[in-house]
Design an enzyme around this catalytic site. Structure first.
Site, PDB file in Angstrom:
ATOM      1  N   SER A 105      -4.826 -30.917   7.504  1.00 62.71           N
ATOM      2  CA  SER A 105      -5.875 -30.405   8.394  1.00 62.71           C
ATOM      3  C   SER A 105      -6.052 -28.928   8.115  1.00 62.71           C
ATOM      4  O   SER A 105      -5.125 -28.261   7.641  1.00 62.71           O
ATOM      5  CB  SER A 105      -5.464 -30.619   9.859  1.00 62.71           C
ATOM      6  OG  SER A 105      -6.311 -29.899  10.733  1.00 62.71           O
ATOM      7  N   TYR A 150       1.069 -30.321  17.481  1.00 64.71           N
ATOM      8  CA  TYR A 150       0.197 -30.865  16.430  1.00 64.71           C
ATOM      9  C   TYR A 150       0.173 -29.948  15.217  1.00 64.71           C
ATOM     10  O   TYR A 150       0.361 -30.390  14.073  1.00 64.71           O
ATOM     11  CB  TYR A 150      -1.219 -31.061  16.970  1.00 64.71           C
ATOM     12  CG  TYR A 150      -2.216 -31.406  15.891  1.00 64.71           C
ATOM     13  CD1 TYR A 150      -2.219 -32.661  15.301  1.00 64.71           C
ATOM     14  CD2 TYR A 150      -3.149 -30.465  15.440  1.00 64.71           C
ATOM     15  CE1 TYR A 150      -3.111 -32.982  14.286  1.00 64.71           C
ATOM     16  CE2 TYR A 150      -4.044 -30.771  14.436  1.00 64.71           C
ATOM     17  CZ  TYR A 150      -4.023 -32.031  13.861  1.00 64.71           C
ATOM     18  OH  TYR A 150      -4.901 -32.342  12.851  1.00 64.71           O
TER      19      TYR A 150
END
Length: 278
Positions: free
Chosen positions: A136, A149
């Site tokens: 990401s 996360y």
């Protein structure tokens, strides 16, 4: 292309979004594709195309071993492993239970590592192959209430970098995909977890406002097909790049993090957070 000549790809997290788009794209390019997800019922459209589907909980080691054994028994090879499965568990670090924090690492990091361990003997034996890890843009930046996360994505990038230099002499490429905002189930799931975890208590106002940023307007997000296209290129290019930043805002965020010192980047994150929450 005969069945013996066709390359074999395993794609995790294929029940929706990036994983499903990737399975379709690789199938269109002639790969024998194994689409993997917990929700087997969500992959009926893939099965209808002739894509192999497997319902697997990637935190269940026996099930993962069985998956790799099945692929090898049926197709005799693995050429491309796309580690796409993952989820976002948002909430203040103070609020997120440690069991949930551990599960986040189990799914986003350790499941990736375990699949690599199981696939690598076969990739090494062939002296070729690709491992494509979907990270990401969040591995290069950060945002409030996303500590666990972001930690998993930072860890995944470190793991991938080490694997890349370990495996290059053996003819195996390791490639990172760094999506920006993508139109998947991720924002809805992450915002729900955020509100459930920190929607009341000391971080409640912050959590309610930040949940709105996770559900930002469509102009800030891209289609999963954009990521699938990059993964397909990484799987087929003669000399793939080590990283592909894809989707709206991905490259800009990475460049901003590289250029700005921490304090200035902190201010930029807060400013963006405030703008999106309006």
């Amino acid at each position: 292309m005969t069945a013996m000549d066709r390359k074999v790809a395993v794609v995790t997290g294929a029940s929706a979004g990036i994983g499903q788009a990737t399975a379709r794209r690789l199938h269109e390019l002639g790969f024998i594709v194994y689409a993997v997800a917990r929700r087997l019922d969500r992959m009926t459209s893939l099965a209808a195309l002739g894509i192999h589907t497997a319902g697997v909980d990637l935190t269940d080691d026996a099930a993962v071993v069985e998956l790799v054994d099945r692929v090898l028994a049926e197709s005799g090879r693995i050429d491309v492993l796309v580690n796409n499965a993952g989820y976002g568990s948002f909430g203040a670090v103070e609020d997120v239970p440690m069991d949930e924090a551990r599960r986040q690492f189990e799914v986003n990091v350790f499941a990736v590592a375990r699949l690599c361990q199981l696939a690598l003997p076969h990739l090494r034996a062939r002296g070729s192959g690709r491992i494509i890890n979907v990270s990401s843009v969040g591995a290069k930046m950060y945002q409030p209430l996303g500590g666990w996360y972001h930690s998993t994505k930072y860890a995944l990038e470190g793991l991938s970098d080490c694997l890349r230099v370990e495996l290059k002499p053996m003819g195996i490429d390791v490639i990172l995909i760094q999506p920006g905002g993508i139109d998947t189930e991720f924002p809805q799931v992450a915002s729900q977890r955020l509100l459930a975890t920190s929607g009341s208590g000391a971080y409640s106002d912050y959590a309610r406002r930040y949940a709105l940023t996770l559900l930002a307007e469509p102009r800030y997000i891209s289609s999963p097909s954009v990521v699938a296209k990059a993964i397909a290129h990484a799987a087929t290019a003669k000399r793939p790049r080590t990283r592909y930043a894809v989707g709206r805002g991905a490259r800009a965020a990475i460049v901003a993090r590289w250029l700005l010192p921490d304090r200035l980047f902190d201010r930029a994150v807060v400013a963006l957070f405030s703008a999106l929450a309006r």
